[in-house]
Design a protein around this motif. Structure first.
Motif, PDB file in Angstrom:
ATOM      1  N   ALA A   1       1.802   7.262   9.722  1.00 35.74           N
ATOM      2  CA  ALA A   1       2.488   6.507  10.770  1.00 35.74           C
ATOM      3  C   ALA A   1       3.051   7.497  11.783  1.00 35.74           C
ATOM      4  CB  ALA A   1       3.604   5.654  10.169  1.00 35.74           C
ATOM      5  N   PRO A   2       3.111   7.112  13.061  1.00 35.17           N
ATOM      6  CA  PRO A   2       3.575   8.037  14.098  1.00 35.17           C
ATOM      7  C   PRO A   2       5.092   8.153  14.144  1.00 35.17           C
ATOM      8  CG  PRO A   2       3.046   5.921  15.084  1.00 35.17           C
ATOM      9  CD  PRO A   2       2.686   5.816  13.625  1.00 35.17           C
ATOM     10  N   ASP A   3       5.574   9.358  14.514  1.00 34.16           N
ATOM     11  CA  ASP A   3       6.999   9.515  14.789  1.00 34.16           C
ATOM     12  C   ASP A   3       7.222   9.335  16.290  1.00 34.16           C
ATOM     13  OD1 ASP A   3       6.207  11.870  16.029  1.00 34.16           O
ATOM     14  OD2 ASP A   3       7.159  13.204  14.564  1.00 34.16           O
TER      15      ASP A   3
ATOM     16  N   PHE B   1       9.916   3.164  12.640  1.00 29.95           N
ATOM     17  CA  PHE B   1      10.482   1.838  12.432  1.00 29.95           C
ATOM     18  C   PHE B   1       9.427   0.972  11.753  1.00 29.95           C
ATOM     19  CE2 PHE B   1      11.661  -2.438  14.341  1.00 29.95           C
ATOM     20  CZ  PHE B   1      12.833  -2.598  13.608  1.00 29.95           C
ATOM     21  N   MET B   2       9.768   0.407  10.600  1.00 27.93           N
ATOM     22  CA  MET B   2       8.833  -0.440   9.863  1.00 27.93           C
ATOM     23  C   MET B   2       9.417  -1.849   9.737  1.00 27.93           C
ATOM     24  SD  MET B   2       7.218   0.015   6.014  1.00 27.93           S
ATOM     25  CE  MET B   2       8.701  -0.491   5.118  1.00 27.93           C
ATOM     26  N   GLU B   3       8.600  -2.845  10.110  1.00 24.83           N
ATOM     27  CA  GLU B   3       8.988  -4.241   9.982  1.00 24.83           C
ATOM     28  C   GLU B   3       8.149  -4.904   8.890  1.00 24.83           C
ATOM     29  OE1 GLU B   3       9.995  -5.882  14.296  1.00 24.83           O
ATOM     30  OE2 GLU B   3       8.198  -4.630  14.286  1.00 24.83           O
ATOM     31  N   VAL B   4       8.774  -5.775   8.119  1.00 28.14           N
ATOM     32  CA  VAL B   4       8.087  -6.470   7.034  1.00 28.14           C
ATOM     33  C   VAL B   4       8.122  -7.972   7.304  1.00 28.14           C
ATOM     34  CG1 VAL B   4       7.962  -6.861   4.549  1.00 28.14           C
ATOM     35  CG2 VAL B   4       8.844  -4.675   5.426  1.00 28.14           C
TER      36      VAL B   4
ATOM     37  N   THR C   1       0.660 -13.915   2.168  1.00 26.93           N
ATOM     38  CA  THR C   1       0.366 -12.843   3.120  1.00 26.93           C
ATOM     39  C   THR C   1       1.620 -12.023   3.361  1.00 26.93           C
ATOM     40  OG1 THR C   1      -1.356 -14.113   4.273  1.00 26.93           O
ATOM     41  CG2 THR C   1      -0.355 -12.293   5.480  1.00 26.93           C
ATOM     42  N   THR C   2       1.448 -10.702   3.413  1.00 30.71           N
ATOM     43  CA  THR C   2       2.533  -9.798   3.796  1.00 30.71           C
ATOM     44  C   THR C   2       2.004  -8.786   4.806  1.00 30.71           C
ATOM     45  OG1 THR C   2       3.752 -10.033   1.707  1.00 30.71           O
ATOM     46  CG2 THR C   2       4.108  -7.993   2.952  1.00 30.71           C
ATOM     47  N   VAL C   3       2.827  -8.455   5.798  1.00 31.41           N
ATOM     48  CA  VAL C   3       2.446  -7.506   6.846  1.00 31.41           C
ATOM     49  C   VAL C   3       3.516  -6.435   6.973  1.00 31.41           C
ATOM     50  CG1 VAL C   3       1.871  -7.195   9.284  1.00 31.41           C
ATOM     51  CG2 VAL C   3       1.199  -9.313   8.112  1.00 31.41           C
ATOM     52  N   TYR C   4       3.088  -5.175   6.925  1.00 28.72           N
ATOM     53  CA  TYR C   4       3.967  -4.029   7.178  1.00 28.72           C
ATOM     54  C   TYR C   4       3.544  -3.423   8.514  1.00 28.72           C
ATOM     55  CZ  TYR C   4       4.998  -4.301   2.146  1.00 28.72           C
ATOM     56  OH  TYR C   4       5.378  -4.720   0.882  1.00 28.72           O
ATOM     57  N   LYS C   5       4.440  -3.451   9.497  1.00 29.43           N
ATOM     58  CA  LYS C   5       4.097  -2.976  10.845  1.00 29.43           C
ATOM     59  C   LYS C   5       4.955  -1.786  11.227  1.00 29.43           C
ATOM     60  CE  LYS C   5       3.936  -4.419  15.696  1.00 29.43           C
ATOM     61  NZ  LYS C   5       4.212  -5.502  16.671  1.00 29.43           N
ATOM     62  N   PHE C   6       4.294  -0.721  11.730  1.00 31.31           N
ATOM     63  CA  PHE C   6       4.984   0.493  12.155  1.00 31.31           C
ATOM     64  C   PHE C   6       5.038   0.622  13.671  1.00 31.31           C
ATOM     65  CE2 PHE C   6       4.145   1.784   7.789  1.00 31.31           C
ATOM     66  CZ  PHE C   6       5.277   2.504   7.478  1.00 31.31           C
ATOM     67  N   SER C   7       6.160   1.118  14.136  1.00 29.90           N
ATOM     68  CA  SER C   7       6.332   1.472  15.543  1.00 29.90           C
ATOM     69  C   SER C   7       7.413   2.553  15.598  1.00 29.90           C
ATOM     70  CB  SER C   7       6.729   0.243  16.369  1.00 29.90           C
ATOM     71  OG  SER C   7       7.945  -0.304  15.903  1.00 29.90           O
ATOM     72  N   THR C   8       7.888   2.884  16.795  1.00 28.36           N
ATOM     73  CA  THR C   8       8.990   3.849  16.917  1.00 28.36           C
ATOM     74  C   THR C   8      10.035   3.297  17.877  1.00 28.36           C
ATOM     75  OG1 THR C   8       7.844   5.009  18.715  1.00 28.36           O
ATOM     76  CG2 THR C   8       7.518   5.847  16.477  1.00 28.36           C
ATOM     77  N   LYS C   9      11.237   3.811  17.728  1.00 25.03           N
ATOM     78  CA  LYS C   9      12.290   3.445  18.670  1.00 25.03           C
ATOM     79  C   LYS C   9      13.340   4.554  18.727  1.00 25.03           C
ATOM     80  CE  LYS C   9      15.382   0.800  15.639  1.00 25.03           C
ATOM     81  NZ  LYS C   9      16.152  -0.464  15.489  1.00 25.03           N
TER      82      LYS C   9
END
Length: 380
Positions: free
Chosen positions: A74-76, A306-309, A372-380
């Motif tokens: 995952a990106p920083d 940042f990870m959202e579930v 269904t489950t989703v793990y989403k990565f982003s940055t902030k």
């Protein structure tokens, strides 16, 4: 002159077609599934490792042994991709034993009290593998089985895993046909679709047990967590729910507003913290609908990850690696010590087969278990 104009037009068309072809090829190179050998079991059965890549640069490596997520980049905040999960460099490491690093857990995720439950008037006995209780499907649960793996055609790289758990396997009734599809999406989200059917009434509670550390540092105490749950399940000394749904308000279990993991994890005045050695409890979501909804998030301020579930499930087991003790040597020789990783295992409630007041986990012939489950990565 007319001939010259036609020739120039043809060249323009051919040039445009070439550009389209190159663009498609580049896209295919960036977004793909690659298969490689991962080792052999003692009986000679071969195990594979699949790498899912998206155009953004994220890579997720999944083994068909246990459906294990072996690594996940995952990106920083500077755009640097790094592995953010616990795991092993080789199949041998998983065979030696890990605390379910990255694994698909079943037939029943989490604990069942004393390894017993009654269904349709019949009592079933399960292997005891966690104090006096049964945990995560038994001695040889879904995490230690070789699944059939099939890459799925589509706009985004997907891997379908299938496994048939036979009637009586690890004490559970019914032949259970299970399908799990991992899809790496364009927006740096990994979607996990679970499906199961049975030929006899049984209990099912599937989840994934990935340990996350978004910083790469030795612990997760500075990770900032939010959980959209106004209640949690108190447990006894053996970590079996008492049956009560307790409000989180006024307790160290209130993550309705963001808190650092380490902020209250050692609260010696809280009995539940003592029982779990930290957090190892089930949170019940405020939104109880079966629709896909955002339920939790994790932020690591040093890297900006940042990870959202999001999930269709009614609850999540939030575990802070309290029982990791450095006995497992992980990827690149890393020693995974206490609280070096955290888990957000979306699921139904623990010990539901013995708690009539909890939402049912019974699956009957003709019905389809589907979550269904989703793990989403982003940055902030």
């Amino acid at each position: 002159m007319k001939t010259l104009k036609l020739t120039i037009a043809a060249l323009i068309i051919l040039s445009t077609m070439s550009l389209i072809s190159c663009s498609t090829k580049t896209s295919e190179q960036k977004m793909s599934i690659e298969k490689a050998p991962f080792g052999k079991l003692a009986n000679g059965q071969e195990v594979d490792l699949y790498t899912l890549k998206n155009a953004a640069g994220m890579e997720v490596k999944i083994s068909n042994y246990g459906g294990i997520i072996v690594s996940w980049t995952a990106p920083d905040k500077n755009g640097k991709y790094e592995d953010v999960t616990h795991g092993c460099d080789s199949l041998e490491g998983y065979i030696k034993g890990t605390p379910f690093f990255g694994a698909l857990v079943g037939r029943y995720g989490n604990r069942i009290a004393k390894g017993k439950f009654t269904l349709d008037g019949n009592e079933y006995t399960l292997p005891i593998n966690n104090g006096p209780n049964a945990l995560h499907g038994g001695l040889k649960g879904f995490d230690k089985r070789v699944w059939a793996a099939t890459p799925v055609d589509g706009e985004e790289p997907s891997l379908k895993l299938t496994y048939t758990s036979k009637d009586g396997e690890e004490g559970y009734p019914g032949n259970l046909s299970v399908e799990v599809v991992y899809t790496l999406q364009k927006d740096n989200a990994l979607k996990i679709d679970y499906k199961a059917t049975t030929d006899k009434a049984t209990v099912v509670n599937l989840t994934n047990h990935t340990y996350f550390n978004l910083s790469g540092s030795s612990d997760i105490l500075n990770h900032e967590v939010t959980i959209k749950a106004d209640k949690f399940l108190p447990v006894d000394e053996t970590l079996i729910p008492t049956g009560e749904l307790k409000p989180v308000a006024g307790t160290p279990f209130d993550f309705t507003t963001t808190h650092k993991v380490g902020e209250r994890i050692n609260d010696s005045t809280d009995t539940q913290i003592k029982f779990g050695g930290g957090y190892d409890h089930c949170w019940v979501f405020t939104d109880s609908t079966k629709a896909l909804k955002l339920v939790a998030s994790v932020y690591e301020p040093t890297t900006g990850r940042f990870m959202e579930v999001s999930t269709t499930e009614p609850a999540v087991q939030f575990y802070t690696g309290n029982f990791l003790n450095g006995s497992v040597i992980g990827k690149k020789g890393v020693v995974y010590g206490r609280r070096s990783g955290l888990c957000l295992e979306t699921q139904h409630f623990p010990d539901s087969p013995n708690k009539p007041s909890f939402p049912s986990t019974v699956l009957k012939p003709g019905e389809t278990y589907q979550t269904t489950t989703v793990y989403k990565f982003s940055t902030k």
